[in-house]
Design a protein around this motif. Structure first.
Motif, mmCIF file in Angstrom:
data_model
loop_
_atom_site.group_PDB
_atom_site.id
_atom_site.type_symbol
_atom_site.label_atom_id
_atom_site.label_comp_id
_atom_site.label_asym_id
_atom_site.label_seq_id
_atom_site.Cartn_x
_atom_site.Cartn_y
_atom_site.Cartn_z
ATOM 1 N N GLU A 38 1.226 -1.351 0.401
ATOM 2 C CA GLU A 38 0.136 -0.260 -0.365
ATOM 3 C C GLU A 38 0.826 1.473 -0.095
ATOM 4 O OE1 GLU A 38 -3.554 1.951 2.393
ATOM 5 O OE2 GLU A 38 -3.191 -0.127 3.111
ATOM 6 N N SER A 69 -3.851 -2.907 -12.552
ATOM 7 C CA SER A 69 -3.994 -1.156 -12.750
ATOM 8 C C SER A 69 -3.922 -0.097 -14.432
ATOM 9 C CB SER A 69 -4.161 -0.506 -11.688
ATOM 10 O OG SER A 69 -5.051 0.529 -11.293
ATOM 11 N N GLU A 95 -6.605 7.456 -6.697
ATOM 12 C CA GLU A 95 -7.804 7.540 -5.596
ATOM 13 C C GLU A 95 -8.620 6.093 -5.581
ATOM 14 O OE1 GLU A 95 -10.599 10.603 -6.681
ATOM 15 O OE2 GLU A 95 -9.195 11.833 -6.806
ATOM 16 N N ARG A 96 -8.403 5.551 -6.571
ATOM 17 C CA ARG A 96 -8.865 3.880 -6.619
ATOM 18 C C ARG A 96 -8.104 3.385 -7.495
ATOM 19 N NH1 ARG A 96 -15.384 3.683 -7.488
ATOM 20 N NH2 ARG A 96 -15.013 2.046 -6.534
ATOM 21 N N THR A 97 -8.040 2.082 -7.750
ATOM 22 C CA THR A 97 -7.386 1.034 -7.718
ATOM 23 C C THR A 97 -8.184 0.106 -8.783
ATOM 24 O OG1 THR A 97 -6.064 1.741 -6.945
ATOM 25 C CG2 THR A 97 -5.318 -0.507 -7.858
ATOM 26 N N GLU A 157 -5.434 -5.655 -4.760
ATOM 27 C CA GLU A 157 -5.099 -4.367 -4.598
ATOM 28 C C GLU A 157 -5.814 -3.211 -4.790
ATOM 29 O OE1 GLU A 157 -1.707 -7.074 -3.812
ATOM 30 O OE2 GLU A 157 -2.984 -6.818 -5.901
ATOM 31 N N ASP A 164 -9.767 -2.025 -5.396
ATOM 32 C CA ASP A 164 -10.927 -1.190 -5.086
ATOM 33 C C ASP A 164 -11.919 -1.626 -5.773
ATOM 34 O OD1 ASP A 164 -9.752 0.156 -2.747
ATOM 35 O OD2 ASP A 164 -8.944 1.643 -4.759
ATOM 36 N N VAL A 165 -11.892 -1.411 -7.782
ATOM 37 C CA VAL A 165 -13.123 -1.957 -7.907
ATOM 38 C C VAL A 165 -12.951 -2.527 -9.207
ATOM 39 C CG1 VAL A 165 -12.117 -0.527 -9.597
ATOM 40 C CG2 VAL A 165 -14.425 -0.799 -9.281
ATOM 41 N N SER A 175 -17.275 -3.582 -7.029
ATOM 42 C CA SER A 175 -16.578 -3.197 -6.327
ATOM 43 C C SER A 175 -16.153 -3.849 -5.144
ATOM 44 C CB SER A 175 -18.095 -2.041 -5.118
ATOM 45 O OG SER A 175 -16.603 -1.792 -3.585
ATOM 46 N N ALA A 176 -14.851 -4.141 -4.717
ATOM 47 C CA ALA A 176 -13.984 -5.171 -4.623
ATOM 48 C C ALA A 176 -14.598 -5.223 -3.160
ATOM 49 C CB ALA A 176 -12.749 -4.997 -4.202
ATOM 50 N N GLU A 177 -15.765 -5.354 -2.459
ATOM 51 C CA GLU A 177 -15.890 -5.351 -1.407
ATOM 52 C C GLU A 177 -17.412 -6.749 -0.784
ATOM 53 O OE1 GLU A 177 -18.110 -1.128 -0.111
ATOM 54 O OE2 GLU A 177 -16.322 -2.126 0.591
#
Length: 364
Positions: free
Chosen positions: A44, A94, A117-119, A156, A158-159, A176-178
């Protein structure tokens, strides 16, 4: 086919110096080795240095869309240095592969990725070649459902950019990765750890309605530019081995002075220089959108993948017993080279593809 200049420009040399300086300060081999013991804290922080502080996450994004407006040539220089340090950052997955897909979209996601801001990560197996059939997930009334294995960059991200079968076409959805079940896989190269991803009625946003060409173009960009990373790996192995053999003494002589060692190093040097030429041509062709891009990418991958492994093997062997130890970083480069050898298609896959592209008849 146009005439392509393969020489490095002053801008590219300056970019290389900046990236190398940052990596030398922040990418210590001891911290990289710690990834194999489960400590991923370096990833990170180092990605922030590369993506945000240096602004390289948006290297391939046009200026009017929030990026640096550079080309594949500059991205190749960055990848050479990342390979030289075995850096555990998702630049290839990415800033190159996912970004190439996002260039075909109109939403804000591209700008967010460009700004660091996002990966993002394209959900295809790392071994997937640009011209093969790639797996997709299905779209049902409750969302996306399916499973895709051996994905690089997902840990790594986020999306996630997910290829989805919709009627008779392949669309690309942003998820969304989550919301996905991302299971890390113990990988040979833990600096680019793979993951299996499961979608169970997951919501997503369609960002490309007819996305097969976008996905293939992204995989092609990855194929062409991975060769530059492989060249960087091989260059480190050669340079470090030569430096070591100039100092190591055995039987009262510098080991590098033995004729058999000189021959091995000479052979490796010529092969590494050839890899540089192949990788540069692939990057230059991609940057110019040259008609020879597909051929250049497969030539580079067929040659550089095997050469990087050879360089890693020679580094380990010619460092003697020290090269076999966990403390010496040679194993990091051999593992990266071996994992990269099958990324975006093996050398055999690309040689077969070249036969088709160049209309070379097979054995009778």
């Amino acid at each position: 086919m146009t005439d392509l200049d393969l020489l490095y420009t002053d801008v590219e040399d300056d970019l290389r110096n900046v990236v190398r300086t940052v990596l030398a300060a922040h990418c210590d081999p001891v911290a990289v080795t710690a990834l194999y013991d489960g400590d991923r804290s370096l990833v990170e922080s180092l990605w922030k240095n590369i993506a945000v502080d240096l602004g390289l996450a948006g290297l391939l994004v046009p200026e009017d869309r929030g990026g640096a407006g550079a080309s594949a040539r500059e991205a190749a220089v960055v990848l050479e240095e990342l390979g030289r340090f075995a850096a555990p950052v998702p630049f290839l997955t990415s800033a190159v592969v996912a970004t190439t897909v996002l260039l075909d979209t109109d939403g804000p996601l591209l700008g967010q990725v460009a700004a660091g801001e996002r990966t993002a990560a394209l959900v295809t197996p790392l071994s997937m070649s640009a011209h093969g059939a790639f797996p997709t997930v299905s779209l049902g009334p409750d969302g996306l459902t399916g499973r895709i294995t051996s994905v690089a960059g997902a840990l790594e991200a986020d999306v996630l950019l997910v290829p989805v079968s919709v009627a008779d076409v392949i669309a690309v959805y942003a998820v969304s990765a989550e919301h996905a079940d991302i299971t890390p896989v113990i990988s040979l190269d833990m600096t680019r750890q793979l993951a299996d991803i499961t979608f169970d009625a997951v919501a997503g946003e369609q960002i490309v309605s007819d996305g097969e060409s976008s996905v293939r173009r992204a995989l092609e960009a990855g194929t062409a530019l991975l060769a530059s990373e492989q060249y960087g790996v091989a260059r480190w192995c050669l340079d470090e081995t030569v430096a070591y053999l100039k100092e190591r003494r055995q039987f009262g002589r510098v080991v590098g002075g033995f004729q058999a060692i000189k021959h091995r190093l000479a052979d490796l040097y010529t092969a590494v220089e050839s890899a540089n030429a192949a990788a540069r041509y692939a990057a230059a062709a991609l940057a110019a959108d040259d008609a020879d891009t597909l051929v250049a990418a497969s030539v580079a991958q067929a040659f550089c993948g095997d050469l990087a492994v050879l360089a890693g093997e020679e580094a380990v062997q010619l460092h003697g017993g020290m090269g076999m130890t966990w403390e010496h970083p040679a194993h990091l480069y051999l593992k990266r080279a071996k994992a990269d050898q099958i990324a975006f298609g093996t050398g055999g896959v690309h040689r077969s593809r070249l036969a088709d592209l160049l209309d070379i008849p097979g054995p009778r």
